[in-house]
Structures are given as C-alpha cells and as structure tokens.
Design a protein around this motif. Structure first.
Motif, PDB file in Angstrom:
ATOM      1  N   ILE A 176       0.901  -1.236  -0.069  1.00  0.00           N
ATOM      2  CA  ILE A 176       0.064  -0.072   0.098  1.00  0.00           C
ATOM      3  C   ILE A 176       1.097   1.268  -0.045  1.00  0.00           C
ATOM      4  O   ILE A 176       1.626   1.314   0.922  1.00  0.00           O
ATOM      5  N   HIS A 177       0.745   2.186  -0.829  1.00  0.00           N
ATOM      6  CA  HIS A 177       1.554   3.235  -1.255  1.00  0.00           C
ATOM      7  C   HIS A 177       0.609   4.529  -1.226  1.00  0.00           C
ATOM      8  O   HIS A 177      -0.094   4.605  -2.254  1.00  0.00           O
ATOM      9  N   PRO A 178       0.985   5.519  -0.467  1.00  0.00           N
ATOM     10  CA  PRO A 178       0.330   6.620  -0.163  1.00  0.00           C
ATOM     11  C   PRO A 178       0.215   7.750  -1.231  1.00  0.00           C
ATOM     12  O   PRO A 178       0.891   8.821  -1.059  1.00  0.00           O
ATOM     13  N   SER A 179       0.161   7.273  -2.689  1.00  0.00           N
ATOM     14  CA  SER A 179       0.273   8.282  -3.638  1.00  0.00           C
ATOM     15  C   SER A 179      -0.249   7.573  -4.843  1.00  0.00           C
ATOM     16  O   SER A 179      -0.475   6.635  -4.840  1.00  0.00           O
ATOM     17  N   LEU A 180      -0.651   8.341  -5.677  1.00  0.00           N
ATOM     18  CA  LEU A 180      -1.281   7.908  -7.168  1.00  0.00           C
ATOM     19  C   LEU A 180      -0.099   7.508  -8.014  1.00  0.00           C
ATOM     20  O   LEU A 180       0.586   8.268  -8.978  1.00  0.00           O
ATOM     21  N   LEU A 181       0.445   6.406  -7.759  1.00  0.00           N
ATOM     22  CA  LEU A 181       1.457   5.922  -8.556  1.00  0.00           C
ATOM     23  C   LEU A 181       1.204   5.798 -10.022  1.00  0.00           C
ATOM     24  O   LEU A 181       0.192   5.645 -10.503  1.00  0.00           O
ATOM     25  N   PRO A 182       2.179   6.324 -10.923  1.00  0.00           N
ATOM     26  CA  PRO A 182       3.913   6.371 -10.610  1.00  0.00           C
ATOM     27  C   PRO A 182       4.338   7.917 -10.093  1.00  0.00           C
ATOM     28  O   PRO A 182       5.418   8.129  -9.989  1.00  0.00           O
ATOM     29  N   LEU A 183       3.109   8.524  -9.483  1.00  0.00           N
ATOM     30  CA  LEU A 183       3.717   9.908  -9.262  1.00  0.00           C
ATOM     31  C   LEU A 183       4.016   9.837  -7.698  1.00  0.00           C
ATOM     32  O   LEU A 183       3.660   8.761  -6.989  1.00  0.00           O
ATOM     33  N   TRP A 184       5.233  10.314  -7.284  1.00  0.00           N
ATOM     34  CA  TRP A 184       5.709  10.401  -5.942  1.00  0.00           C
ATOM     35  C   TRP A 184       6.055   8.714  -5.445  1.00  0.00           C
ATOM     36  O   TRP A 184       5.372   8.595  -4.425  1.00  0.00           O
ATOM     37  N   ARG A 185       6.842   8.293  -5.895  1.00  0.00           N
ATOM     38  CA  ARG A 185       7.487   7.000  -5.504  1.00  0.00           C
ATOM     39  C   ARG A 185       8.381   7.538  -4.549  1.00  0.00           C
ATOM     40  O   ARG A 185       8.826   8.477  -4.608  1.00  0.00           O
ATOM     41  N   GLY A 186       8.838   6.486  -3.814  1.00  0.00           N
ATOM     42  CA  GLY A 186       9.906   6.880  -2.525  1.00  0.00           C
ATOM     43  C   GLY A 186       9.302   6.914  -1.242  1.00  0.00           C
ATOM     44  O   GLY A 186       8.384   6.689  -1.022  1.00  0.00           O
ATOM     45  N   ALA A 187      10.205   7.632  -0.331  1.00  0.00           N
ATOM     46  CA  ALA A 187       9.997   7.548   0.920  1.00  0.00           C
ATOM     47  C   ALA A 187       9.229   8.929   1.588  1.00  0.00           C
ATOM     48  O   ALA A 187       8.493   8.636   2.678  1.00  0.00           O
ATOM     49  N   SER A 188       8.943   9.855   0.986  1.00  0.00           N
ATOM     50  CA  SER A 188       8.060  10.985   1.265  1.00  0.00           C
ATOM     51  C   SER A 188       6.811  11.379   0.305  1.00  0.00           C
ATOM     52  O   SER A 188       6.887  12.572   0.198  1.00  0.00           O
ATOM     53  N   PRO A 189       6.176  10.321   0.005  1.00  0.00           N
ATOM     54  CA  PRO A 189       4.947  10.671  -0.961  1.00  0.00           C
ATOM     55  C   PRO A 189       3.940  11.777  -0.528  1.00  0.00           C
ATOM     56  O   PRO A 189       3.537  12.637  -1.359  1.00  0.00           O
ATOM     57  N   VAL A 190       3.599  11.652   0.702  1.00  0.00           N
ATOM     58  CA  VAL A 190       2.546  12.616   1.253  1.00  0.00           C
ATOM     59  C   VAL A 190       3.125  13.897   1.224  1.00  0.00           C
ATOM     60  O   VAL A 190       2.633  14.984   0.849  1.00  0.00           O
ATOM     61  N   ALA A 191       4.126  14.054   1.985  1.00  0.00           N
ATOM     62  CA  ALA A 191       4.762  15.504   1.873  1.00  0.00           C
ATOM     63  C   ALA A 191       5.044  16.275   0.772  1.00  0.00           C
ATOM     64  O   ALA A 191       4.772  17.329   0.391  1.00  0.00           O
ATOM     65  N   SER A 192       5.622  15.183  -0.276  1.00  0.00           N
ATOM     66  CA  SER A 192       6.086  15.744  -1.651  1.00  0.00           C
ATOM     67  C   SER A 192       4.553  16.022  -2.439  1.00  0.00           C
ATOM     68  O   SER A 192       4.752  17.075  -3.106  1.00  0.00           O
ATOM     69  N   ALA A 193       3.694  15.635  -2.084  1.00  0.00           N
ATOM     70  CA  ALA A 193       2.477  15.831  -2.876  1.00  0.00           C
ATOM     71  C   ALA A 193       1.885  17.565  -2.400  1.00  0.00           C
ATOM     72  O   ALA A 193       1.738  18.441  -3.057  1.00  0.00           O
ATOM     73  N   ILE A 194       2.104  17.634  -0.955  1.00  0.00           N
ATOM     74  CA  ILE A 194       1.603  18.820  -0.356  1.00  0.00           C
ATOM     75  C   ILE A 194       2.804  19.878  -0.728  1.00  0.00           C
ATOM     76  O   ILE A 194       2.361  20.834  -1.128  1.00  0.00           O
ATOM     77  N   LEU A 195       3.955  19.784  -0.515  1.00  0.00           N
ATOM     78  CA  LEU A 195       5.162  20.515  -0.924  1.00  0.00           C
ATOM     79  C   LEU A 195       4.983  20.988  -2.495  1.00  0.00           C
ATOM     80  O   LEU A 195       5.247  22.087  -2.786  1.00  0.00           O
ATOM     81  N   ASN A 196       4.514  20.186  -3.125  1.00  0.00           N
ATOM     82  CA  ASN A 196       4.481  20.435  -4.799  1.00  0.00           C
ATOM     83  C   ASN A 196       3.189  21.108  -5.036  1.00  0.00           C
ATOM     84  O   ASN A 196       3.110  21.882  -6.124  1.00  0.00           O
ATOM     85  N   GLY A 197       2.223  21.285  -3.922  1.00  0.00           N
ATOM     86  CA  GLY A 197       1.001  22.016  -4.289  1.00  0.00           C
ATOM     87  C   GLY A 197      -0.043  21.184  -5.162  1.00  0.00           C
ATOM     88  O   GLY A 197      -0.917  21.783  -5.798  1.00  0.00           O
ATOM     89  N   ASP A 198       0.246  19.849  -5.138  1.00  0.00           N
ATOM     90  CA  ASP A 198      -0.981  19.064  -5.850  1.00  0.00           C
ATOM     91  C   ASP A 198      -2.366  19.337  -5.301  1.00  0.00           C
ATOM     92  O   ASP A 198      -2.452  19.357  -3.922  1.00  0.00           O
ATOM     93  N   SER A 199      -3.210  19.151  -6.143  1.00  0.00           N
ATOM     94  CA  SER A 199      -4.722  19.251  -5.779  1.00  0.00           C
ATOM     95  C   SER A 199      -5.101  18.014  -5.249  1.00  0.00           C
ATOM     96  O   SER A 199      -6.339  17.895  -4.461  1.00  0.00           O
ATOM     97  N   ILE A 200      -4.806  16.962  -5.729  1.00  0.00           N
ATOM     98  CA  ILE A 200      -5.494  15.440  -5.462  1.00  0.00           C
ATOM     99  C   ILE A 200      -4.214  14.527  -5.212  1.00  0.00           C
ATOM    100  O   ILE A 200      -2.873  14.838  -5.696  1.00  0.00           O
ATOM    101  N   THR A 201      -4.567  13.645  -4.313  1.00  0.00           N
ATOM    102  CA  THR A 201      -3.378  12.440  -4.238  1.00  0.00           C
ATOM    103  C   THR A 201      -4.302  11.328  -3.977  1.00  0.00           C
ATOM    104  O   THR A 201      -5.662  11.090  -4.471  1.00  0.00           O
ATOM    105  N   GLY A 202      -3.577  10.238  -3.613  1.00  0.00           N
ATOM    106  CA  GLY A 202      -4.549   8.865  -3.397  1.00  0.00           C
ATOM    107  C   GLY A 202      -3.593   7.761  -2.844  1.00  0.00           C
ATOM    108  O   GLY A 202      -2.597   8.272  -2.208  1.00  0.00           O
ATOM    109  N   VAL A 203      -4.125   6.735  -2.914  1.00  0.00           N
ATOM    110  CA  VAL A 203      -3.418   5.740  -2.560  1.00  0.00           C
ATOM    111  C   VAL A 203      -3.362   4.645  -3.413  1.00  0.00           C
ATOM    112  O   VAL A 203      -4.531   4.273  -4.159  1.00  0.00           O
ATOM    113  N   SER A 204      -2.390   3.624  -3.589  1.00  0.00           N
ATOM    114  CA  SER A 204      -2.054   2.740  -4.852  1.00  0.00           C
ATOM    115  C   SER A 204      -1.944   1.289  -3.941  1.00  0.00           C
ATOM    116  O   SER A 204      -1.059   1.088  -3.068  1.00  0.00           O
ATOM    117  N   VAL A 205      -2.340   0.272  -4.489  1.00  0.00           N
ATOM    118  CA  VAL A 205      -2.076  -0.928  -4.147  1.00  0.00           C
ATOM    119  C   VAL A 205      -1.136  -1.738  -5.370  1.00  0.00           C
ATOM    120  O   VAL A 205      -1.769  -1.785  -6.308  1.00  0.00           O
TER     121      VAL A 205
END
Length: 308
Positions: free
Chosen positions: A106-135
């Motif tokens: 379970i990865h807390p981003s809409l892969l292939p966006l924000w792979r790696g160790a800090s997907p949630v922080a990266s989405a907020i830092l980047n100013g993304d309007s949506i994110t999600g979770v991937s299995v």
C-alpha cells in the motif's frame, strides 16, 4: 485469504483492521523491532504490534528479512499473500515471490507519481490538488510494481502530512480488501506503471525544514504543512529554534525587509519575498506548542524582529 501483514506506525493499523473485519485470516504480523525510548529507555512496542497482540495475532520483529532463519520462519506459514504498509524493512527477492500471490504494498500516492520515502509530504510541497493511495504488486524496484487498484482524495488547504496520511490510511483499507477479493476471484490483472510519468519523492532531513523567507509565502505555507509532523518547518528567534507547525498565507505586499515579523490582526505574520506567511501554531525551543496569539502574548519583543 490467509495473509501475513507487515507494518509499523499507527496509521498502518487501519488496513489491518479492515482485513480482520472482512474475514481474512491474518496468520502473523511482522513489525519493526522494539526499541527503548525516553529517559527511562523503556521498551515500547510499535503501534501495529501492540494492536496485533491485543487481537491474539502472533507478532515477529526481526532486524532483517535477509537472513535464512527469518526466511524459513516466513516460509513456515502457508499464506496466499503478504501485505505491506509502512513496514520499514526491505523485502528481498526470496520473500517477494514466496506466497501464491506474491507481496503487495500500500503506497500513499497515485503511482507512478511520488515514488519513494516521502510521497505525502511531496504532494503537499508540490501544491498538488489531489493525491491518493495505490495497491501494487511488489518487485525489486522502488515502488515500481504493477498496479492492482487506486483511490483518490482531494488535498485541502488545511491538510498537513499527518492529517493527509491518516486520511489515506483509512481509505486504503477498503481498497485493499477490494483488491484481495478481485485477486481471489480472478477478475483483477495488474497494470504496469507508465514510466514516462514517474516522479520521485525526496528523502528529507532536519535541515530541510529551515524556512527561507526569500521564497514566496505560498511556497513556505506548503512547506510548513508538508513538514508536519516531520522534520518540522522552523526559523530562529533570539538564538532558539522556533517551529511553525501550521500556517496560512496572504498575498499582501509589505515594505518591511524579508523575515520581519509584523502585526497581523491580533496575531503576526512574517514578510516573505512575495506575500505574508501567517503562522497559526508554533513551538519555541524548550516550550510547549501554542497558538500564534498565545506565543505573542509571552514574547513582547517578537513584533519587529527579523527571523533567520
């Protein structure tokens, strides 16, 4: 399904609860090893371990999954799949292909966006309007496995990494069980990720949180929210670290120098290259967390100071 679950922090409890509520057999839980904490160096169980033990589930906390003894232990369980969420240890190839359906993460981003160790922080830092979770199906790459399913959520202006992670973890439970049902019934096929759309999240350290007021207030507001709870956004006042835990911003222009603390209603704002950063909750080194107004009441010399 018969499952081994691997996870460690508090938010990883949510999908484990869903597995149990939906009738799956969790044969064992693997979590990071116990470590002494605090002044008394008392051994504290991870949140997932503590929860699993209360459900009478066997829990194991090996230092690594690479040694033969741990792999033999895993192989001794006859399971259909291994589910991983924020576990903290690398799964070697010997483990990845051990169960019938392999391992899923379970990865807390809409892969292939924000792979790696800090997907949630990266989405907020980047100013993304949506994110999600991937299995996804786990392979030997970094979050590069084929996708079984995704769910999306909007990022609000008030979201921090802490609140958004909690939202995504709650969302992940239903998605996970839907994926498992689909796998068991043979109606889900993994879809390869589009390598042309890959973005990688950075690994942050404590120094990453220093606020540079030559940036825009909007950028710094995102940084404040992205770095809550870790590594925390901060500046310095009277030789001490001043953490800014939550903030808003205003595009108002100021004649004061960058970094100057100015009045803002009953509270304060900090002059940036463009706009004003408006702290809402702060914590001065050695003090408790408090609202901006509470902090201002105890720091008469704060207005007019220049933060660095």
């Amino acid at each position: 399904m018969k499952i081994i679950y691997m996870g460690t922090p508090d938010f990883a409890i949510y999908p484990l609860k869903n597995l149990l509520a939906n009738g799956h057999q969790v044969m064992a839980v693997f979590s990071k090893e116990d470590k002494p904490q605090g002044r008394g160096q008392k051994t504290i169980f991870s949140p997932v371990k503590d929860f699993a033990l209360k459900q009478d589930i066997a829990v194991y906390t090996p230092k690594t999954l690479r040694d033969a003894a741990t792999q033999a232990l895993l192989a001794s369980f006859t399971v259909d799949i291994i589910v991983v969420f924020a576990y903290g240890l690398i799964l070697p190839p010997e483990v990845l292909y051990m169960p019938k359906y392999g391992c899923i993460n379970i990865h807390p981003s809409l892969l292939p966006l924000w792979r790696g160790a800090s997907p949630v922080a990266s989405a907020i830092l980047n100013g993304d309007s949506i994110t999600g979770v991937s299995v996804m199906h786990m392979d030997s790459g970094i979050d590069s496995g084929a996708l079984f399913g995704q769910a999306t959520v909007e990022i609000s202006d008030n979201d921090t990494t802490a609140t958004l992670t909690d939202t995504l973890a709650k969302l992940s439970g239903d998605l996970l069980c839907s994926v498992l049902d689909g796998l068991q019934q043979g109606r889900i096929c993994p879809l390869p990720q589009d390598e042309n759309l890959v973005t990688m999240s950075k690994k942050f350290d404590k120094e990453s949180g220093l606020l540079d007021f030559s940036k825009s207030a909007y950028e710094l507001k995102r940084k404040v929210m992205a770095f809550n709870p870790w590594p925390s956004a901060y500046t310095h006042f009277n030789g001490k670290t001043l953490k800014i835990n939550t903030a808003s911003y205003n595009d108002d222009f100021s004649d004061y120098n960058i970094g100057t603390v100015v009045p803002y209603g009953k509270d304060f704002a900090i002059v940036c290259e463009r706009g004003l950063l408006v702290p809402l909750q702060v914590q001065l080194e050695g003090k408790k967390t408090m609202t901006a107004h509470e902090f201002l009441n105890g720091a008469a010399d704060f207005i007019g100071s220049v933060l660095v």
